[in-house]
Design a protein around this motif. Structure first.
Motif, mmCIF file in Angstrom:
data_model
loop_
_atom_site.group_PDB
_atom_site.id
_atom_site.type_symbol
_atom_site.label_atom_id
_atom_site.label_comp_id
_atom_site.label_asym_id
_atom_site.label_seq_id
_atom_site.Cartn_x
_atom_site.Cartn_y
_atom_site.Cartn_z
ATOM 1 N N GLU A 176 77.794 4.325 119.001
ATOM 2 C CA GLU A 176 78.185 5.383 118.064
ATOM 3 C C GLU A 176 79.486 5.048 117.349
ATOM 4 N N GLN A 177 80.448 4.489 118.075
ATOM 5 C CA GLN A 177 81.732 4.172 117.461
ATOM 6 C C GLN A 177 81.602 3.026 116.461
ATOM 7 N N VAL A 178 80.867 1.991 116.821
ATOM 8 C CA VAL A 178 80.685 0.865 115.902
ATOM 9 C C VAL A 178 79.894 1.301 114.681
ATOM 10 N N ASN A 179 78.920 2.138 114.876
ATOM 11 C CA ASN A 179 78.099 2.602 113.759
ATOM 12 C C ASN A 179 78.959 3.306 112.703
ATOM 13 N N LYS A 180 79.901 4.114 113.163
ATOM 14 C CA LYS A 180 80.794 4.804 112.221
ATOM 15 C C LYS A 180 81.762 3.825 111.552
ATOM 16 N N LEU A 181 82.382 2.959 112.363
ATOM 17 C CA LEU A 181 83.401 2.065 111.837
ATOM 18 C C LEU A 181 82.826 1.000 110.913
ATOM 19 N N LEU A 185 84.238 -0.172 107.391
ATOM 20 C CA LEU A 185 84.956 -1.444 107.329
ATOM 21 C C LEU A 185 84.245 -2.506 106.504
ATOM 22 N N LYS A 186 82.923 -2.540 106.538
ATOM 23 C CA LYS A 186 82.179 -3.614 105.875
ATOM 24 C C LYS A 186 82.516 -3.751 104.386
ATOM 25 N N PRO A 187 82.680 -2.664 103.630
ATOM 26 C CA PRO A 187 83.027 -2.836 102.209
ATOM 27 C C PRO A 187 84.393 -3.492 101.978
ATOM 28 N N GLN A 188 85.217 -3.541 103.013
ATOM 29 C CA GLN A 188 86.559 -4.112 102.875
ATOM 30 C C GLN A 188 86.618 -5.598 103.249
ATOM 31 N N VAL A 189 85.548 -6.129 103.858
ATOM 32 C CA VAL A 189 85.601 -7.496 104.390
ATOM 33 C C VAL A 189 84.371 -8.292 103.948
ATOM 34 N N ASP A 190 84.469 -9.605 104.133
ATOM 35 C CA ASP A 190 83.338 -10.481 103.851
ATOM 36 C C ASP A 190 82.438 -10.662 105.066
ATOM 37 N N VAL A 191 83.056 -10.710 106.245
ATOM 38 C CA VAL A 191 82.336 -10.929 107.503
ATOM 39 C C VAL A 191 82.786 -9.873 108.498
ATOM 40 N N LEU A 192 81.830 -9.256 109.197
ATOM 41 C CA LEU A 192 82.155 -8.237 110.188
ATOM 42 C C LEU A 192 81.652 -8.687 111.564
ATOM 43 N N ALA A 193 82.590 -8.843 112.498
ATOM 44 C CA ALA A 193 82.255 -9.244 113.863
ATOM 45 C C ALA A 193 82.528 -8.093 114.820
ATOM 46 N N VAL A 194 81.693 -7.991 115.849
ATOM 47 C CA VAL A 194 81.898 -7.028 116.925
ATOM 48 C C VAL A 194 82.304 -7.802 118.171
ATOM 49 N N LEU A 195 83.475 -7.467 118.692
ATOM 50 C CA LEU A 195 84.000 -8.069 119.918
ATOM 51 C C LEU A 195 83.790 -7.046 121.029
ATOM 52 N N TYR A 196 82.841 -7.334 121.912
ATOM 53 C CA TYR A 196 82.294 -6.299 122.798
ATOM 54 C C TYR A 196 82.317 -6.751 124.252
ATOM 55 N N ARG A 221 71.112 -2.334 120.557
ATOM 56 C CA ARG A 221 71.118 -1.293 119.515
ATOM 57 C C ARG A 221 72.115 -1.646 118.411
ATOM 58 N N ILE A 222 73.284 -2.115 118.798
ATOM 59 C CA ILE A 222 74.284 -2.491 117.798
ATOM 60 C C ILE A 222 73.738 -3.589 116.897
ATOM 61 N N LEU A 223 73.116 -4.592 117.523
ATOM 62 C CA LEU A 223 72.583 -5.735 116.789
ATOM 63 C C LEU A 223 71.481 -5.334 115.826
ATOM 64 N N THR A 224 70.559 -4.500 116.279
ATOM 65 C CA THR A 224 69.343 -4.238 115.509
ATOM 66 C C THR A 224 69.409 -2.989 114.640
ATOM 67 N N GLU A 225 70.347 -2.071 114.914
ATOM 68 C CA GLU A 225 70.377 -0.809 114.181
ATOM 69 C C GLU A 225 71.600 -0.642 113.285
ATOM 70 N N ILE A 226 72.525 -1.612 113.320
ATOM 71 C CA ILE A 226 73.718 -1.523 112.469
ATOM 72 C C ILE A 226 73.731 -2.756 111.574
ATOM 73 N N PRO A 227 73.169 -2.652 110.377
ATOM 74 C CA PRO A 227 72.986 -3.839 109.523
ATOM 75 C C PRO A 227 74.295 -4.457 109.041
ATOM 76 N N GLU A 228 75.383 -3.706 109.077
ATOM 77 C CA GLU A 228 76.653 -4.233 108.583
ATOM 78 C C GLU A 228 77.225 -5.331 109.483
ATOM 79 N N VAL A 229 76.792 -5.394 110.733
ATOM 80 C CA VAL A 229 77.341 -6.357 111.700
ATOM 81 C C VAL A 229 76.769 -7.746 111.437
#
Length: 310
Positions: A176-181, A185-196, A221-229
């Motif tokens: 839920e937290q990554v989905n919101k962030l 964040l994605k519009p501000q960066v070229d590459v978005l990484a999740v450190l989990y 879920r993060i990998l498959t449901e949050i396309p910005e990652v």
């Protein structure tokens, strides 16, 4: 343009290549000092301007040395322990569940004296609802490429940890937290990484459940449901994981510093910034690297005290 992530996790206080089973033997195929050498070699190969170095937690607890550093009651030992991690040259880190084992004060001392920022978007102060330690994310830049790194830790800590060690904290769902962030964040960066500091609750290839979906691990879920990652840099399960799923690298480098994960993104420059053209990843075994002498020298007095204590 190549962008490279070098990633460690779950070193559990094994700073030197020994498991402390045999006094005087320092030839075990793991340890933070070998991690440091592997990272420095790969960083030299690619060039610092192309590399981001990350760690996904579980550092404070696990080895006899870590137990001695805490049990001695002398914060100078924690300072030396922390200095060893600083010597690796991390750019960004996150907390692991075992980093809470010795209490919040001990952990905060460790975090505050780290040179690398800690990212944490889901362990919050129960009153302010702001990150209890660190910040939600960082934005780094390498050769003109903007990289966002969101930090999260398994929300399952209250199921394991003594209540006094997590007093005043609230634990939110990593998904839920990554989905919101990510959307912010994605519009501000070229590459978005999740450190989990968390793993995968389902098989990455076909999606079938590999464990109960109780919130401990939410990586699938993060990998498959949050396309910005774009990249998943994980830990917690002690797996040697190296998978590309729908163009997105998912890595986890085992346990005690036995390996580092390397992710290489090939980026194309466009009018709107950089886009990921392709991705590769590999696990690099640290047994093929000698101990980093700088780190070993930092640790030596603490190691000698640990051996005497044992």
């Amino acid at each position: 343009m190549k962008l490279v992530f070098l990633h460690s996790s779950d070193t559990h206080g094994y700073l030197l290549p020994t498991d402390y089973q045999n006094d005087g033997e320092y030839n075990a195929p793991f340890g933070l000092s070998r991690v440091a050498s592997a990272i420095k070699a790969e960083k030299a190969k690619w060039g610092a301007e192309h590399v981001v170095v990350t760690d996904a937690g579980d550092c404070l607890q696990g080895s006899p040395l870590a137990a001695y550093a805490h049990g001695s009651g002398d914060l100078k030992n924690l300072d030396r322990f922390t200095a060893a991690y600083n010597a690796v040259g991390y750019d960004v880190r996150c907390l692991g569940n075992h980093d809470f084992n010795f209490g919040q004060s001990y952990m905060a001392n460790y975090v505050d004296n780290n040179q690398a920022p800690f990212v944490n978007c889901n362990i919050l102060d129960a009153e302010t609802h702001m990150p209890a330690l660190g910040r939600e994310y960082v934005i780094l830049e390498r050769s003109g490429v903007k990289i966002g790194v969101i930090g999260i830790t398994t929300q399952y800590i209250p199921h394991w940890e003594a209540a006094d060690r997590i007093k005043g904290l609230e634990f939110k769902s990593a998904f839920e937290q990554v989905n919101k962030l990510a959307k912010k964040l994605k519009p501000q960066v070229d590459v978005l990484a999740v450190l989990y500091h968390g793993g995968f609750e389902s098989d990455i290839e076909d999606g079938h459940a590999t464990e109960p979906h109780n919130g401990e691990n939410e990586g699938y879920r993060i990998l498959t449901e949050i396309p910005e990652v774009d990249v998943m840099l994980t830990g917690h399960q002690h797996r040697r994981l190296n998978v590309i799923k729908d163009g997105k690298p998912c890595v986890q480098p085992g346990y005690r510093g036995e390996a580092i994960a390397e992710v290489v993104l090939d980026l194309d420059k466009t009018e709107d910034g950089y886009k990921v053209k392709s991705a590769e990843s590999t696990l690099i075994d640290t047994k093929d690297y000698d101990s980093d002498p700088e780190l070993a020298q930092i640790v030596q007095p603490l190691d000698r005290a640990t051996q005497k204590w044992l």
